[in-house]
Design a protein around this motif. Sequence first.
Motif, mmCIF file in Angstrom:
data_model
loop_
_atom_site.group_PDB
_atom_site.id
_atom_site.type_symbol
_atom_site.label_atom_id
_atom_site.label_comp_id
_atom_site.label_asym_id
_atom_site.label_seq_id
_atom_site.Cartn_x
_atom_site.Cartn_y
_atom_site.Cartn_z
ATOM 1 N N ASP A 624 -48.703 6.683 -30.352
ATOM 2 C CA ASP A 624 -48.908 6.194 -28.981
ATOM 3 C C ASP A 624 -47.595 5.726 -28.363
ATOM 4 N N PHE A 625 -46.772 5.012 -29.141
ATOM 5 C CA PHE A 625 -45.476 4.585 -28.621
ATOM 6 C C PHE A 625 -44.575 5.790 -28.370
ATOM 7 N N ALA A 626 -44.589 6.765 -29.272
ATOM 8 C CA ALA A 626 -43.739 7.948 -29.097
ATOM 9 C C ALA A 626 -44.106 8.691 -27.820
ATOM 10 N N GLU A 627 -45.388 8.739 -27.497
ATOM 11 C CA GLU A 627 -45.807 9.437 -26.285
ATOM 12 C C GLU A 627 -45.372 8.685 -25.033
ATOM 13 N N VAL A 628 -45.493 7.368 -25.023
ATOM 14 C CA VAL A 628 -45.139 6.623 -23.810
ATOM 15 C C VAL A 628 -43.628 6.580 -23.623
ATOM 16 N N TRP A 629 -42.836 6.651 -24.712
ATOM 17 C CA TRP A 629 -41.381 6.646 -24.591
ATOM 18 C C TRP A 629 -40.817 8.029 -24.263
ATOM 19 N N GLY A 630 -41.600 9.073 -24.479
ATOM 20 C CA GLY A 630 -41.196 10.398 -24.040
ATOM 21 C C GLY A 630 -40.095 11.022 -24.887
ATOM 22 N N LYS A 631 -39.457 12.037 -24.299
ATOM 23 C CA LYS A 631 -38.428 12.810 -24.987
ATOM 24 C C LYS A 631 -37.117 12.741 -24.218
ATOM 25 N N GLU A 632 -36.057 13.181 -24.864
ATOM 26 C CA GLU A 632 -34.741 13.219 -24.246
ATOM 27 C C GLU A 632 -33.983 14.433 -24.769
ATOM 28 N N TRP A 633 -33.006 14.885 -23.970
ATOM 29 C CA TRP A 633 -32.165 15.999 -24.383
ATOM 30 C C TRP A 633 -31.043 15.471 -25.273
ATOM 31 N N THR A 634 -30.824 16.155 -26.378
ATOM 32 C CA THR A 634 -29.792 15.751 -27.314
ATOM 33 C C THR A 634 -29.133 16.982 -27.915
ATOM 34 N N GLU A 635 -27.942 16.796 -28.486
ATOM 35 C CA GLU A 635 -27.213 17.889 -29.118
ATOM 36 C C GLU A 635 -27.650 18.029 -30.568
ATOM 37 N N ALA A 636 -27.959 19.254 -30.941
ATOM 38 C CA ALA A 636 -28.282 19.571 -32.335
ATOM 39 C C ALA A 636 -27.146 20.410 -32.911
ATOM 40 N N ARG A 637 -26.599 19.989 -34.038
ATOM 41 C CA ARG A 637 -25.476 20.681 -34.681
ATOM 42 C C ARG A 637 -25.974 21.341 -35.952
ATOM 43 N N ASP A 638 -25.854 22.652 -35.990
ATOM 44 C CA ASP A 638 -26.216 23.436 -37.178
ATOM 45 C C ASP A 638 -24.939 23.842 -37.893
ATOM 46 N N VAL A 639 -24.776 23.423 -39.131
ATOM 47 C CA VAL A 639 -23.577 23.687 -39.923
ATOM 48 C C VAL A 639 -23.915 24.693 -41.006
ATOM 49 N N THR A 640 -23.113 25.769 -41.077
ATOM 50 C CA THR A 640 -23.309 26.817 -42.076
ATOM 51 C C THR A 640 -22.030 26.981 -42.885
ATOM 52 N N ASP A 641 -22.139 26.942 -44.205
ATOM 53 C CA ASP A 641 -21.005 27.158 -45.104
ATOM 54 C C ASP A 641 -21.106 28.556 -45.701
ATOM 55 N N ARG A 642 -20.015 29.331 -45.526
ATOM 56 C CA ARG A 642 -19.976 30.707 -46.052
ATOM 57 C C ARG A 642 -18.839 30.803 -47.063
ATOM 58 N N GLN A 643 -19.181 31.329 -48.236
ATOM 59 C CA GLN A 643 -18.174 31.444 -49.292
ATOM 60 C C GLN A 643 -17.139 32.512 -48.925
ATOM 61 N N ILE A 644 -15.864 32.186 -49.186
ATOM 62 C CA ILE A 644 -14.761 33.102 -48.886
ATOM 63 C C ILE A 644 -14.485 33.953 -50.124
ATOM 64 N N ILE A 645 -14.471 35.253 -49.928
ATOM 65 C CA ILE A 645 -14.207 36.195 -51.028
ATOM 66 C C ILE A 645 -12.760 36.676 -50.912
ATOM 67 N N ALA A 646 -11.980 36.404 -51.945
ATOM 68 C CA ALA A 646 -10.576 36.840 -51.969
ATOM 69 C C ALA A 646 -10.490 38.269 -52.488
ATOM 70 N N GLU A 647 -9.591 39.066 -51.879
ATOM 71 C CA GLU A 647 -9.436 40.469 -52.278
ATOM 72 C C GLU A 647 -8.148 40.715 -53.058
ATOM 73 N N SER A 648 -7.101 39.998 -52.733
ATOM 74 C CA SER A 648 -5.822 40.210 -53.427
ATOM 75 C C SER A 648 -5.787 39.391 -54.706
ATOM 76 N N PRO A 649 -4.968 39.818 -55.678
ATOM 77 C CA PRO A 649 -4.851 39.041 -56.925
ATOM 78 C C PRO A 649 -4.339 37.628 -56.671
ATOM 79 N N ALA A 650 -3.390 37.471 -55.746
ATOM 80 C CA ALA A 650 -2.873 36.133 -55.465
ATOM 81 C C ALA A 650 -3.960 35.245 -54.871
ATOM 82 N N GLY A 651 -4.769 35.821 -53.970
ATOM 83 C CA GLY A 651 -5.847 35.042 -53.376
ATOM 84 C C GLY A 651 -6.887 34.637 -54.396
ATOM 85 N N LYS A 652 -7.198 35.573 -55.326
ATOM 86 C CA LYS A 652 -8.165 35.231 -56.363
ATOM 87 C C LYS A 652 -7.630 34.127 -57.265
#
Length: 716
Positions: A624-652
């Motif tokens: 009931d309180f959530a309904e009377v207080w309503g909603k608001e616009w906010t920023e949502a941050r989605d973080v994605t981690d991608r593994q880096i694949i090395a191709e050269s011997p030095a990078g590996k």
Amino acid sequence: MDSDGTQDTRGTHANPVPRPAGPPDVPSAPAVPPRPARAPGMPPLPDGSAFLTWLRTPRPEALPGVWRFGHRPRPEEEPEQIPARQLLSGALIAFLVGWLIWSLLWNGYLGGFWMWPYYAVTPESWTQPQTEGEEVVGAVTSYLYYGLVAVMIMVGVGRLGRWSEIWRRYAVPSLRRLTGPRTEEAPPAPGEDPATWPALRAAGAVDAAERLAADARAGLMRDVDHARITRAWQGVRSGRHSLATFTGAVVKDGAAACPHPSGARDLPARQARHDLVTGQVRLGTTADDPRNPYAYRGTGLALGPDLLGTSLLAVGPAGSGKTAGVVRPVAESLCLHALAGRAAVVVVGAAGAGLGPADAYDVVVRIGNPDSVYDLDLYGGTTDPDEAAAVLAEALSGDLADPHPGSDSRRATTVLAQLLGPFRAVHGRFPSVPELRQLLDGAPGPLAALRQGLTDAGQDSLLRELDARERQLAQPGDVGGILADRVALLDRPAFAGFFDTSGQSRPFSLKALDHPVRVRVDLPERGHADASRMLARLVLAQFTVSVAVREDRSLFACLVMDDATGVITPEAVRAVQRLRSANAGVVLTLRTLDDVPRPLRGPLLGATGCRMALAGLTPWDGQDFAEVWGKEWTEARDVTDRQIIAESPAGKAAHALRRAITGKAPTARAVTVRQVERERWSASELAHGLPPGHAVLSLTDVKGEHAPPLLVDLRG
């Protein structure tokens, strides 16, 4: 002059209330009142320094609910905050870079080009000295130049490394903790010093201003005196009193002038922090939480008449802090306002609920206690049978459900009016509880006696009312029997000495809210729970009717109800909506919204401008309180981690070394920012995310300004 115009007709001593019209007979206050142990919010200082320091403390304009005493405004939005690790590492790297540059310059690894400005502005005798004096001058000036270059390098790397931010974030707070708060400041200019009462001087009341300033310096004035005399001065400015009368009273009595009818100048003991200049009472501290607006984080949270004028509803289970953290401080604040001639307060709660000592009130009505000095007027002090019937019907039948035939307040009002009008015409008073019960039951003897009295008095119109009542008694849907059963709850031995209408007791009527009166009503919840709820509805109904017909609405009136279980009715909700225009408000607390009928929960939350959800709330209440207080616009941050694949011997090899050191594979992070609409506070957060002793509070003042739901620590 004995008052400020708000209490000139009725006092609040241990005499029958209301008193006869006329100026209050108050004994003169002692010349030297007992000094308070400390000024509000300030440490004890000699003489009047504590009061003067408190009075001169700045109180800037602030957002609704912010404790203004000594407040330092913050930006509306949070500035960009650099992470501590990044800030410190950047400062260290900048220092090392500066040190490296200086070392290279000093040791000549970069050549001598950096000395050309020195050679360009100094005479040749300093750079190529021929005498000992020229050699000394040349050495001194060269070292000064070296120092100038070092300072320029330090300034450059300091700006690059944000050393000033480190100083503000870490050094300044540490120094403040070491040195402690400042207790002495330079006094303001005489024309701006509130302790010199510049408004009185500008209006020509120089003698009164001098007397008040002398009492303030001597330690004879306290915050209640300042507020009370300021209120009286407002009466002079509005034309209710003459300047000569006010000046004479102040010159004669000083800080004790314009007393409250009780003669009291303070409460016996204060439990909360008050600031009577702004009219606020501090409830706690707004949490330093990301969900709170940046301007509110870490500030004091306070309430005043400007917020209570829109009414307050607090919901939380037993032990969540409703009484100790909300009701008691608010009631104490309103009692101080009443002593200052600004407010009238009625506090309703169970006997022993801890709503303040009896000495803090002018009138204490202990219903069911034979030692009670005062009684409660069952009919609200009115002489109009229709008005009395409407108020009493709200108390008797306001909580009855629709399935009861004809049990709504309108039909109950009609039934009561059919009996109260004839009875008053015959006896000159309203019926007592036993008499009213007999009339509602349709007992032949009382009805016949009433009919005979009306016949003898020639009251034909009232005879028709009585005839209609007798005809309805025979109908199966008559509401009189239900009302008689409700009145029977008050026709008990414990209440035998109460609700007297013969004039033998001291009934208190809420008509006295025209004056700055302090009232506490103790309900007999133990053993008489149903009767207590009915009496609470009666007090609420009488309050809403009385404040609507007051002549002087500059006096703020407030009803504080420690437990509003069974009190919320459709008529009560409509009445609460009308209080703001009458300069009045109510403070209601509930253990759960389940104590309110489902159709009334939304209207109740909408009728109150201030809403508080305390820790321990149930999820369905949180919804009931959530309904009377309503909603608001906010920023949502989605973080994605991608593994880096090395191709050269030095990078590996580099990746293998990094994995061996950190224990994690090298990754690349991708951040996506998007705007989403979310609830300000969800039902789950309200039910499970509030720490003990905390609450979420939204505020609206009488001007329409509002604050979003704030997480508040009620223990701070």
